[in-house]
Enzyme design. Structure first.
Site, PDB file in Angstrom:
ATOM      1  N   LYS A  10       0.832  -1.212   0.000  1.00 19.42           N
ATOM      2  CA  LYS A  10       0.000   0.000   0.000  1.00 19.42           C
ATOM      3  C   LYS A  10       0.872   1.269   0.000  1.00 19.42           C
ATOM      4  O   LYS A  10       2.085   1.176  -0.026  1.00 19.42           O
ATOM      5  CB  LYS A  10      -0.956  -0.031   1.205  1.00 19.42           C
ATOM      6  CG  LYS A  10      -1.813  -1.313   1.278  1.00 19.42           C
ATOM      7  CD  LYS A  10      -2.851  -1.416   0.184  1.00 19.42           C
ATOM      8  CE  LYS A  10      -3.430  -2.805   0.001  1.00 19.42           C
ATOM      9  NZ  LYS A  10      -4.337  -3.280   1.022  1.00 19.42           N
TER      10      LYS A  10
HETATM   11  C1  PLP Z   1      -5.353  -4.287   1.481  1.00 31.01           C
HETATM   12  C2  PLP Z   1      -6.819  -4.188   1.437  1.00 31.01           C
HETATM   13  C3  PLP Z   1      -7.639  -4.538   2.519  1.00 31.01           C
HETATM   14  C4  PLP Z   1      -7.117  -5.227   3.750  1.00 31.01           C
HETATM   15  O1  PLP Z   1      -6.054  -4.647   4.340  1.00 31.01           O
HETATM   16  P1  PLP Z   1      -5.077  -5.527   5.275  1.00 31.01           P
HETATM   17  O2  PLP Z   1      -4.219  -4.499   5.929  1.00 31.01           O
HETATM   18  O3  PLP Z   1      -4.304  -6.445   4.367  1.00 31.01           O
HETATM   19  O4  PLP Z   1      -5.916  -6.272   6.237  1.00 31.01           O
HETATM   20  C5  PLP Z   1      -8.987  -4.306   2.432  1.00 31.01           C
HETATM   21  N1  PLP Z   1      -9.537  -3.789   1.320  1.00 31.01           N
HETATM   22  C6  PLP Z   1      -8.797  -3.482   0.238  1.00 31.01           C
HETATM   23  C7  PLP Z   1      -9.473  -2.896  -0.956  1.00 31.01           C
HETATM   24  C8  PLP Z   1      -7.427  -3.687   0.251  1.00 31.01           C
HETATM   25  O5  PLP Z   1      -6.698  -3.403  -0.830  1.00 31.01           O
END
Ligand code: PLP
Length: 381
Positions: free
Chosen positions: A180
């Site tokens: 991210k």
């Molecule tokens: C990464 C992501 C999540 C979950 O995040 P985590 O930190 O991996 O639990 C939820 N929704 C979307 C759209 C994502 O890209």
């Protein structure tokens, strides 16, 4: 191998983490509220509540809204499973809405057709980093008296009609997974202007217990009460120190992601065989992902062939996402089946995520571009 996404960690980040390791507080300490405050400032909300994943952030949002058995929550079909899973965690039912064929974002018109007397909320997903149409969604949610939640796990740094992602819904979830925009290893945040809901989520992330270990320690007291059923979703000071340091670099990370995306868009608009997703004019895109649609008829071996040829050239691509309602769990538990969201299902067959990350070198970017051009040129002869 060129990866599809990758974190950027520098010596400042490492120093920030080591400093915490030498301090008295490893988990909830001063860095947590510092990170929350810095994050709230960036997205322009009163409150930011740190938790230990984006999934926990979504779960906390469902809890804060009081979503429970018998309730329905509308989610887009084109997203990561966690967007729908958080509804199931609370014993409620996710209802899948189809997406717009150009942007693959949740379609406000589709949302409207899915509203029933049981609907409690809609979760919009800023797929790839492109903010959903929040004004349209807000007018629908206000009209029906339901909450508007944003899954902005792709969209830190994006904006919609001049307003930043994080401030566009009642509650917004972010993730700090390494792919991210900024990372804390694992981590998440919920942003909101609702002070009461923020309070509820701070209880929820720590067993539903009304005072923290550190507060009790400072007050010289041992007494506490568990006032609600919560989880251990706390983020550590180690993670928050990394988050604070990473957040400072967000503008540079975004700038590089946008440079790469602009170059891809410019080139791929004239390369036959690939088509970038459409982008509305009223947004600033954060480009967590760069997704293209393949013209499968022009691609020998279809998407699998494209995958293999990219891999042979040292480039890792990915697919985001298998529509959630097609996963075996949802088919079994909620009786979902193909045909429920035809646009998401059809577009899923031809989407591919190309490499994009702040540390990506110009040379690697050009390598991706020539690989794509080559694959389609060779197919035409
Ligand atoms: C990464 C992501 C999540 C979950 O995040 P985590 O930190 O991996 O639990 C939820 N929704 C979307 C759209 C994502 O890209």
């Amino acid at each position: 191998m060129i990866p599809y996404g990758k974190q950027s960690i520098d010596e400042d980040d490492i120093r920030a983490v080591v400093e915490v390791l030498r301090s008295d507080w490893l988990t909830t300490g001063p860095r947590v509220s510092e990170f929350e405050q810095a994050f709230a400032d960036v997205v322009g909300t009163k409150e930011a509540v740190a938790v230990n994943s984006g999934t926990a952030a979504l779960h906390a949002a469902m809890f804060a809204l009081g979503v429970g058995p018998g309730d329905e929550v509308i989610v887009p079909a084109m997203t990561f499973a966690a967007t729908a899973n958080c509804v199931v965690f609370q014993g409620a039912t996710p209802v899948f809405a189809d997406v717009d064929p150009g942007s693959l974002l949740i379609s406000p018109r589709q949302v409207e057709t899915k509203i029933t007397s049981r609907t409690r909320a809609v979760i919009a997903v800023d797929y790839t980093g492109h903010p959903a149409d929040y004004d349209a969604l807000r007018s629908i949610s206000d009209q029906h008296g339901i909450a508007l939640v944003a899954d902005a796990c792709h969209a830190l740094g994006a904006s919609y009609r001049g307003r930043p992602a994080g401030s566009l819904a009642d509650l917004t979830a972010f993730s700090f997974h390494p792919v991210k925009h900024i990372t804390t290893g694992e981590g998440g945040m919920v942003t909101t202007n609702h002070v009461e809901m923020a309070k509820k989520m701070r209880l929820f992330r720590s067993h539903g217990i009304s005072s923290g270990f550190r507060e009790r320690e400072q007050q010289g007291s041992w007494y506490y009460e568990m006032v609600d059923l919560g989880f251990n979703y706390r983020m550590t000071d180690i993670q928050c120190a990394l988050g604070i340091s990473q957040l400072r670099k967000l503008p540079g990370f975004l700038k590089r992601r946008r440079e790469i995306a602009d170059r891809y868009t410019k080139v791929f608009s004239s390369v036959c065989g690939v088509q970038p997703l459409s982008v509305r004019e009223d947004v600033q895109h954060a480009y967590h992902l760069y997704v293209v649609k393949l013209h499968l008829a022009q691609c020998e071996g279809g998407r699998e062939g494209f995958f293999r040829k990219m891999q042979e050239r040292g480039i890792r691509v990915n697919v985001h996402y298998i529509p959630v309602h097609l996963h075996p769990f949802y088919r079994k538990r909620f009786n979902t089946a193909p045909g429920l969201c035809p646009v998401a299902e059809e577009e899923y067959e031809r989407i591919v995520s190309l490499p994009i990350y702040p540390a990506m070198k110009d040379g690697d970017m050009e390598k991706v571009i020539s690989a794509v051009a080559e694959i389609f040129a060779s197919n035409r002869t």
